[in-house]
Write a protein that holds these residues in place. Structure first.
Motif, short mmCIF file in Angstrom:
data_model
loop_
_atom_site.label_atom_id
_atom_site.label_comp_id
_atom_site.label_asym_id
_atom_site.label_seq_id
_atom_site.Cartn_x
_atom_site.Cartn_y
_atom_site.Cartn_z
N ALA A 53 0.83 -1.21 0.00
CA ALA A 53 0.00 0.00 0.00
C ALA A 53 0.86 1.26 0.00
O ALA A 53 0.59 2.21 -0.75
CB ALA A 53 -0.93 -0.01 1.20
N VAL A 54 1.90 1.29 0.81
CA VAL A 54 2.77 2.47 0.89
C VAL A 54 3.48 2.71 -0.44
O VAL A 54 3.50 3.85 -0.94
CB VAL A 54 3.80 2.31 2.04
CG1 VAL A 54 4.90 3.35 1.96
CG2 VAL A 54 3.10 2.38 3.38
N LEU A 55 4.03 1.66 -1.02
CA LEU A 55 4.70 1.83 -2.31
C LEU A 55 3.72 2.16 -3.43
O LEU A 55 4.04 2.92 -4.34
CB LEU A 55 5.49 0.57 -2.66
CG LEU A 55 6.75 0.34 -1.82
CD1 LEU A 55 7.33 -1.05 -2.08
CD2 LEU A 55 7.79 1.41 -2.11
N GLY A 56 2.51 1.63 -3.35
CA GLY A 56 1.48 1.97 -4.35
C GLY A 56 1.10 3.43 -4.29
O GLY A 56 0.90 4.08 -5.33
N ILE A 57 1.00 3.98 -3.09
CA ILE A 57 0.69 5.40 -2.94
C ILE A 57 1.84 6.25 -3.49
O ILE A 57 1.62 7.27 -4.16
CB ILE A 57 0.40 5.73 -1.47
CG1 ILE A 57 -0.93 5.09 -1.06
CG2 ILE A 57 0.39 7.23 -1.22
CD1 ILE A 57 -1.21 5.13 0.43
N ALA A 58 3.08 5.82 -3.24
CA ALA A 58 4.24 6.54 -3.77
C ALA A 58 4.25 6.52 -5.30
O ALA A 58 4.53 7.54 -5.94
CB ALA A 58 5.53 5.94 -3.22
N ILE A 59 3.91 5.38 -5.89
CA ILE A 59 3.86 5.29 -7.35
C ILE A 59 2.79 6.22 -7.90
O ILE A 59 3.01 6.92 -8.90
CB ILE A 59 3.59 3.83 -7.79
CG1 ILE A 59 4.77 2.94 -7.46
CG2 ILE A 59 3.29 3.75 -9.28
CD1 ILE A 59 4.47 1.47 -7.58
N ALA A 60 1.63 6.25 -7.26
CA ALA A 60 0.55 7.12 -7.72
C ALA A 60 0.94 8.59 -7.63
O ALA A 60 0.66 9.38 -8.54
CB ALA A 60 -0.72 6.86 -6.92
N ALA A 61 1.59 8.98 -6.54
CA ALA A 61 2.00 10.37 -6.37
C ALA A 61 3.06 10.76 -7.41
O ALA A 61 2.97 11.83 -8.02
CB ALA A 61 2.53 10.59 -4.96
#
Length: 118
Positions: free
Chosen positions: A24-32
């Motif tokens: 989840a944390v890495l997915g949010i970073a990718i989206a940002a």
């Protein structure tokens, strides 16, 4: 989710407890990072930097999600292991090539972008 269905031991044996947090944390970073990549025009260094950074985060996300290409289940006297590191490495090469795409895009569109500046 697996704990509520009675699969807590199964989730623990796979090591899924901390995995979902990292995914989840890495997915949010990718989206940002992808948002900022799309914000800048082709040919700008900012788009290239955010593009390469988003692909680096995508590579880390893939590695975490795939657990490095190794899954091991241990139950009683039997241990079952699957090693698919080669497939994960091929996918990481594809992600790296996507990162190089943003470098090539910046190089090829740089003159048009500079011509549009006031």
């Amino acid at each position: 989710m697996l704990e509520s269905a009675g699969g807590g031991e199964f989730a623990e044996s796979l090591g899924l407890n901390g995995l979902m947090t990292w995914v989840a944390v890495l997915g949010i970073a990718i989206a940002a990072l992808s948002f900022f990549r799309g914000f800048y025009p082709k040919g700008s260094r900012s788009r290239m930097i955010f593009g390469v950074a988003s692909m680096a985060a995508a590579g880390a996300w893939l590695w975490v999600l795939a657990k490095g290409g190794d899954i091991a289940l241990a139950g009683g006297d039997i241990t079952l292991g699957i090693d698919y590191t080669g497939i994960v490495l091929l996918l990481l090469v594809a992600v790296a090539l996507r990162g190089l795409y943003f470098v090539a895009e910046m190089v090829s569109c740089r003159k048009e972008w500079l011509a549009q500046l006031p």
